[in-house]
Design a protein around this motif. Structure first.
Motif, PDB file in Angstrom:
ATOM      1  N   GLU A  70     -32.566 -12.041 -30.304  1.00  0.00           N
ATOM      2  CA  GLU A  70     -32.278 -12.954 -29.387  1.00  0.00           C
ATOM      3  C   GLU A  70     -31.640 -14.030 -29.534  1.00  0.00           C
ATOM      4  OE1 GLU A  70     -31.434 -14.079 -26.068  1.00  0.00           O
ATOM      5  OE2 GLU A  70     -32.295 -12.005 -25.976  1.00  0.00           O
ATOM      6  N   THR A  71     -32.049 -14.581 -30.874  1.00  0.00           N
ATOM      7  CA  THR A  71     -31.149 -15.832 -31.697  1.00  0.00           C
ATOM      8  C   THR A  71     -29.546 -15.961 -31.745  1.00  0.00           C
ATOM      9  OG1 THR A  71     -33.298 -16.747 -31.972  1.00  0.00           O
ATOM     10  CG2 THR A  71     -31.541 -17.837 -33.237  1.00  0.00           C
ATOM     11  N   LEU A  72     -29.427 -14.398 -32.659  1.00  0.00           N
ATOM     12  CA  LEU A  72     -28.540 -14.378 -33.182  1.00  0.00           C
ATOM     13  C   LEU A  72     -27.151 -13.585 -31.911  1.00  0.00           C
ATOM     14  CD1 LEU A  72     -29.331 -11.887 -36.153  1.00  0.00           C
ATOM     15  CD2 LEU A  72     -27.942 -13.955 -36.042  1.00  0.00           C
ATOM     16  N   ARG A  73     -27.813 -13.168 -30.236  1.00  0.00           N
ATOM     17  CA  ARG A  73     -27.089 -13.256 -29.369  1.00  0.00           C
ATOM     18  C   ARG A  73     -26.994 -14.368 -29.357  1.00  0.00           C
ATOM     19  NH1 ARG A  73     -30.701  -8.248 -26.546  1.00  0.00           N
ATOM     20  NH2 ARG A  73     -29.610  -6.670 -28.262  1.00  0.00           N
ATOM     21  N   GLN A  74     -27.885 -15.202 -28.701  1.00  0.00           N
ATOM     22  CA  GLN A  74     -27.457 -16.689 -28.108  1.00  0.00           C
ATOM     23  C   GLN A  74     -26.493 -17.609 -28.897  1.00  0.00           C
ATOM     24  OE1 GLN A  74     -28.569 -17.768 -25.073  1.00  0.00           O
ATOM     25  NE2 GLN A  74     -26.900 -19.845 -25.574  1.00  0.00           N
ATOM     26  N   GLU A  75     -26.376 -17.120 -30.309  1.00  0.00           N
ATOM     27  CA  GLU A  75     -25.467 -17.990 -31.044  1.00  0.00           C
ATOM     28  C   GLU A  75     -23.957 -17.611 -30.806  1.00  0.00           C
ATOM     29  OE1 GLU A  75     -25.069 -20.408 -32.307  1.00  0.00           O
ATOM     30  OE2 GLU A  75     -27.609 -21.224 -32.387  1.00  0.00           O
ATOM     31  N   ARG A  76     -24.113 -16.388 -30.903  1.00  0.00           N
ATOM     32  CA  ARG A  76     -22.873 -15.492 -30.673  1.00  0.00           C
ATOM     33  C   ARG A  76     -22.165 -15.367 -29.626  1.00  0.00           C
ATOM     34  NH1 ARG A  76     -23.174  -8.816 -30.615  1.00  0.00           N
ATOM     35  NH2 ARG A  76     -23.766  -9.630 -28.646  1.00  0.00           N
ATOM     36  N   LYS A  77     -23.359 -15.438 -28.016  1.00  0.00           N
ATOM     37  CA  LYS A  77     -22.538 -16.107 -26.839  1.00  0.00           C
ATOM     38  C   LYS A  77     -21.274 -17.244 -26.893  1.00  0.00           C
ATOM     39  CE  LYS A  77     -24.480 -16.851 -22.245  1.00  0.00           C
ATOM     40  NZ  LYS A  77     -24.846 -15.994 -21.420  1.00  0.00           N
ATOM     41  N   ILE A  78     -22.156 -18.251 -27.667  1.00  0.00           N
ATOM     42  CA  ILE A  78     -22.204 -20.426 -27.743  1.00  0.00           C
ATOM     43  C   ILE A  78     -20.485 -19.976 -28.292  1.00  0.00           C
ATOM     44  CG2 ILE A  78     -22.640 -21.775 -28.793  1.00  0.00           C
ATOM     45  CD1 ILE A  78     -25.418 -22.160 -28.135  1.00  0.00           C
ATOM     46  N   LEU A  79     -20.094 -19.396 -29.503  1.00  0.00           N
ATOM     47  CA  LEU A  79     -18.840 -19.119 -30.110  1.00  0.00           C
ATOM     48  C   LEU A  79     -17.950 -18.129 -29.601  1.00  0.00           C
ATOM     49  CD1 LEU A  79     -20.750 -18.832 -33.600  1.00  0.00           C
ATOM     50  CD2 LEU A  79     -19.445 -21.019 -32.717  1.00  0.00           C
ATOM     51  N   GLN A  80     -18.355 -17.156 -28.852  1.00  0.00           N
ATOM     52  CA  GLN A  80     -17.495 -16.166 -28.083  1.00  0.00           C
ATOM     53  C   GLN A  80     -16.318 -17.099 -27.015  1.00  0.00           C
ATOM     54  OE1 GLN A  80     -20.030 -13.383 -27.361  1.00  0.00           O
ATOM     55  NE2 GLN A  80     -19.246 -11.979 -28.607  1.00  0.00           N
ATOM     56  N   GLN A  81     -17.881 -18.204 -25.902  1.00  0.00           N
ATOM     57  CA  GLN A  81     -17.196 -18.806 -24.797  1.00  0.00           C
ATOM     58  C   GLN A  81     -16.941 -20.050 -25.531  1.00  0.00           C
ATOM     59  OE1 GLN A  81     -18.218 -17.536 -21.476  1.00  0.00           O
ATOM     60  NE2 GLN A  81     -20.236 -16.098 -22.255  1.00  0.00           N
ATOM     61  N   HIS A  82     -16.586 -20.908 -26.855  1.00  0.00           N
ATOM     62  CA  HIS A  82     -16.911 -22.067 -26.758  1.00  0.00           C
ATOM     63  C   HIS A  82     -15.631 -23.086 -26.456  1.00  0.00           C
ATOM     64  CE1 HIS A  82     -13.117 -20.718 -29.570  1.00  0.00           C
ATOM     65  NE2 HIS A  82     -13.083 -21.527 -29.663  1.00  0.00           N
ATOM     66  N   GLU A  83     -14.606 -22.128 -25.827  1.00  0.00           N
ATOM     67  CA  GLU A  83     -13.264 -23.367 -25.598  1.00  0.00           C
ATOM     68  C   GLU A  83     -14.287 -23.242 -23.858  1.00  0.00           C
ATOM     69  OE1 GLU A  83      -9.839 -21.724 -25.493  1.00  0.00           O
ATOM     70  OE2 GLU A  83      -9.167 -21.071 -27.441  1.00  0.00           O
ATOM     71  N   LYS A  84     -14.477 -23.043 -23.314  1.00  0.00           N
ATOM     72  CA  LYS A  84     -15.507 -22.989 -21.928  1.00  0.00           C
ATOM     73  C   LYS A  84     -16.443 -24.004 -21.961  1.00  0.00           C
ATOM     74  CE  LYS A  84     -16.823 -20.407 -17.748  1.00  0.00           C
ATOM     75  NZ  LYS A  84     -17.374 -19.052 -17.686  1.00  0.00           N
ATOM     76  N   LEU A  85     -16.820 -23.460 -22.961  1.00  0.00           N
ATOM     77  CA  LEU A  85     -18.478 -24.602 -22.684  1.00  0.00           C
ATOM     78  C   LEU A  85     -18.241 -25.846 -22.803  1.00  0.00           C
ATOM     79  CD1 LEU A  85     -21.730 -25.069 -23.064  1.00  0.00           C
ATOM     80  CD2 LEU A  85     -21.334 -23.956 -25.756  1.00  0.00           C
ATOM     81  N   PHE A  86     -16.940 -25.944 -23.849  1.00  0.00           N
ATOM     82  CA  PHE A  86     -16.751 -27.038 -25.026  1.00  0.00           C
ATOM     83  C   PHE A  86     -16.253 -28.349 -23.590  1.00  0.00           C
ATOM     84  CE2 PHE A  86     -17.888 -25.785 -29.067  1.00  0.00           C
ATOM     85  CZ  PHE A  86     -17.908 -27.609 -28.957  1.00  0.00           C
ATOM     86  N   SER A  87     -15.047 -27.085 -22.527  1.00  0.00           N
ATOM     87  CA  SER A  87     -14.930 -27.694 -21.404  1.00  0.00           C
ATOM     88  C   SER A  87     -15.647 -28.349 -20.474  1.00  0.00           C
ATOM     89  CB  SER A  87     -13.335 -26.921 -20.467  1.00  0.00           C
ATOM     90  OG  SER A  87     -13.392 -27.662 -19.455  1.00  0.00           O
ATOM     91  N   LEU A  88     -16.782 -27.313 -19.771  1.00  0.00           N
ATOM     92  CA  LEU A  88     -17.069 -27.865 -19.093  1.00  0.00           C
ATOM     93  C   LEU A  88     -18.201 -29.244 -19.747  1.00  0.00           C
ATOM     94  CD1 LEU A  88     -18.748 -24.011 -18.435  1.00  0.00           C
ATOM     95  CD2 LEU A  88     -17.745 -26.121 -16.633  1.00  0.00           C
ATOM     96  N   ILE A  89     -18.881 -29.272 -20.754  1.00  0.00           N
ATOM     97  CA  ILE A  89     -19.365 -30.201 -21.453  1.00  0.00           C
ATOM     98  C   ILE A  89     -18.750 -31.728 -21.593  1.00  0.00           C
ATOM     99  CG2 ILE A  89     -20.276 -31.182 -23.317  1.00  0.00           C
ATOM    100  CD1 ILE A  89     -21.958 -29.149 -22.598  1.00  0.00           C
ATOM    101  N   ASP A  90     -17.097 -31.218 -21.583  1.00  0.00           N
ATOM    102  CA  ASP A  90     -16.268 -32.607 -21.384  1.00  0.00           C
ATOM    103  C   ASP A  90     -17.166 -33.165 -20.346  1.00  0.00           C
ATOM    104  OD1 ASP A  90     -15.584 -32.914 -24.005  1.00  0.00           O
ATOM    105  OD2 ASP A  90     -13.581 -31.442 -23.868  1.00  0.00           O
ATOM    106  N   THR A  91     -16.336 -31.850 -19.322  1.00  0.00           N
ATOM    107  CA  THR A  91     -16.108 -32.995 -17.578  1.00  0.00           C
ATOM    108  C   THR A  91     -17.430 -32.838 -17.367  1.00  0.00           C
ATOM    109  OG1 THR A  91     -14.688 -30.584 -16.870  1.00  0.00           O
ATOM    110  CG2 THR A  91     -16.227 -31.899 -15.000  1.00  0.00           C
TER     111      THR A  91
END
Length: 206
Positions: free
Chosen positions: A49-70
């Motif tokens: 489960e930890t690996l899946r969560q980490e993979r999800k973050i890395l796979q969607q890092h561009e969207k994630l950082f855009s949302l965090i910036d916003t």
């Protein structure tokens, strides 16, 4: 009659034990391979489960950082963000409470909200600064998950089940490896009963 019946039963057990030698060796090879394969993987309960969560973050890092910036820009004090507006509201309410002390509870609550938001903004700032995308790490997570899924196809649907299969395999392996000892014990038992049977037959003959 009882001795003869017991002897016949032991001889059947011994014959079955000897005839199953090929199957025993085959099963030992299968179990040994499975145990070795699972041990090499060094599985940790809960890691999938930890690996899946980490993979999800890395796979969607561009969207994630855009949302965090916003979120950060709108919550911070930059360019009229929520924190700067809340600061103005907090100061105005403090001044109001000095005139009408019934507003003091509200002033205290907005103080708490301000400091809570300030803490959130700082956490977002640190997250933006400290979190980095790594293609290498993403590849590592993908490979690790593929290995785990491969083992789960063979030995169980979860890591816990795979580890339980390994435990049971080790127990079964120990049973199979005790074959020589079981064989010797049966041989001794058969020999002892044969002697007893001969002794009684001699007594009856006399």
């Amino acid at each position: 009659i009882l001795v003869f019946s017991e002897l016949s039963d032991l001889k059947r057990q011994f014959k079955s034990l000897v005839s199953s030698e090929r199957d025993r060796l085959r099963e030992i090879d299968i179990l040994t391979y499975a145990i070795d394969e699972i041990d090499k993987a060094k599985l940790v309960p809960g890691e999938e489960e930890t690996l899946r969560q980490e993979r999800k973050i890395l796979q969607q890092h561009e969207k994630l950082f855009s949302l965090i910036d916003t979120s950060y820009e709108n919550a911070s004090e930059n360019r009229g963000g929520a924190l700067s507006r809340l600061r103005l509201s907090k100061e105005a309410l403090q001044d109001s409470a000095e005139i009408d002390n019934t507003l003091t509870p509200l002033s205290q609550r907005i103080d708490s909200a301000f400091y809570e938001l300030e803490d959130i903004v700082e956490s977002l700032r640190l997250y933006r600064r400290e979190t980095e995308f790594s293609a290498e790490r993403l590849q590592e997570y993908e490979e690790r998950l593929a290995l785990i899924h491969d083992l789960e196809k063979k030995y169980g649907s979860t890591i816990d089940e795979v580890l339980d299969y390994r435990r049971k395999s080790e127990e079964r392996l120990k049973e199979l490896e005790n074959w020589e000892s079981d064989k010797e014990n049966l041989q001794q038992a058969v020999s002892s009963l044969e002697k007893e049977l001969l002794k009684r037959a001699k007594e009856l003959s006399e």
